[in-house]
Design a protein around this motif. Structure first.
Motif, PDB file in Angstrom:
ATOM      1  N   TRP A 115       7.755  14.796  11.897  1.00  0.00           N
ATOM      2  CA  TRP A 115       7.077  13.931  10.937  1.00  0.00           C
ATOM      3  C   TRP A 115       7.520  12.483  11.122  1.00  0.00           C
ATOM      4  O   TRP A 115       8.675  12.218  11.456  1.00  0.00           O
ATOM      5  N   GLY A 116       6.591  11.572  10.869  1.00  0.00           N
ATOM      6  CA  GLY A 116       6.932  10.164  10.829  1.00  0.00           C
ATOM      7  C   GLY A 116       7.496   9.788   9.469  1.00  0.00           C
ATOM      8  O   GLY A 116       7.543  10.603   8.546  1.00  0.00           O
ATOM      9  N   GLN A 117       7.880   8.523   9.347  1.00  0.00           N
ATOM     10  CA  GLN A 117       8.503   8.064   8.112  1.00  0.00           C
ATOM     11  C   GLN A 117       7.472   7.631   7.070  1.00  0.00           C
ATOM     12  O   GLN A 117       7.807   7.425   5.913  1.00  0.00           O
ATOM     13  N   GLY A 118       6.223   7.527   7.484  1.00  0.00           N
ATOM     14  CA  GLY A 118       5.160   7.177   6.551  1.00  0.00           C
ATOM     15  C   GLY A 118       4.798   5.705   6.585  1.00  0.00           C
ATOM     16  O   GLY A 118       5.652   4.849   6.836  1.00  0.00           O
ATOM     17  N   THR A 119       3.541   5.440   6.344  1.00  0.00           N
ATOM     18  CA  THR A 119       3.063   4.067   6.235  1.00  0.00           C
ATOM     19  C   THR A 119       2.168   3.978   5.004  1.00  0.00           C
ATOM     20  O   THR A 119       1.341   4.859   4.771  1.00  0.00           O
ATOM     21  N   LEU A 120       2.338   2.947   4.226  1.00  0.00           N
ATOM     22  CA  LEU A 120       1.644   2.828   2.947  1.00  0.00           C
ATOM     23  C   LEU A 120       0.288   2.165   3.111  1.00  0.00           C
ATOM     24  O   LEU A 120       0.161   1.111   3.732  1.00  0.00           O
ATOM     25  N   VAL A 121      -0.710   2.818   2.550  1.00  0.00           N
ATOM     26  CA  VAL A 121      -2.061   2.254   2.480  1.00  0.00           C
ATOM     27  C   VAL A 121      -2.388   2.044   1.007  1.00  0.00           C
ATOM     28  O   VAL A 121      -2.313   2.983   0.212  1.00  0.00           O
TER      29      VAL A 121
END
Length: 125
Positions: A115-121
């Protein structure tokens, strides 16, 4: 080890477009599926779109016709083109991939879900 690095998140007006990218790096023999999930506070992480190594895709009903997932196998990169964004598309988007990595011998491989660390949209009106 294998890492997933996402990019492309940000603030976008309703009706606008955004493109997310995620690249897998590390000692990867082969990436199988690659996918994007979305999570908002207080809710479970949900699948947004998924693509197999041969290009078969599936989407959440809420994004069908608006989002397109694609991948570049040579670069171990997956993209999510998001069009006609709605306020309810707001959330943290996580990249996910299934990868085979070399083991201790030339014929030994291990399967990992990463999994990636996430990116906020964030959608705005």
């Amino acid at each position: 080890q294998v890492q997933l690095r996402e990019s492309g998140g940000g603030l976008v007006q309703a009706g606008g477009s955004l493109r997310l990218s995620c690249t897998a790096s590390g000692s990867i023999a082969k990436a199988t599926h690659m996918a994007w999930y979305r999570q908002v506070p207080g809710k479970q992480r949900e699948l947004v779109a998924r693509i197999t190594s041969t290009g078969t895709t599936n989407y959440a009903d809420s994004v069908k016709g608006r989002f397109t997932i694609s991948r570049d196998n040579a670069k171990n990169t997956v993209y999510l083109q998001m069009n006609s964004l709605k306020l309810e598309d707001t959330g943290t988007y996580y990249c996910n991939a299934g990868v085979w990595v070399p083991g201790t011998t030339s014929t030994d491989f291990r399967y990992l879900e990463v999994w990636g660390q996430g990116t906020l949209v964030t959608g705005s009106s």
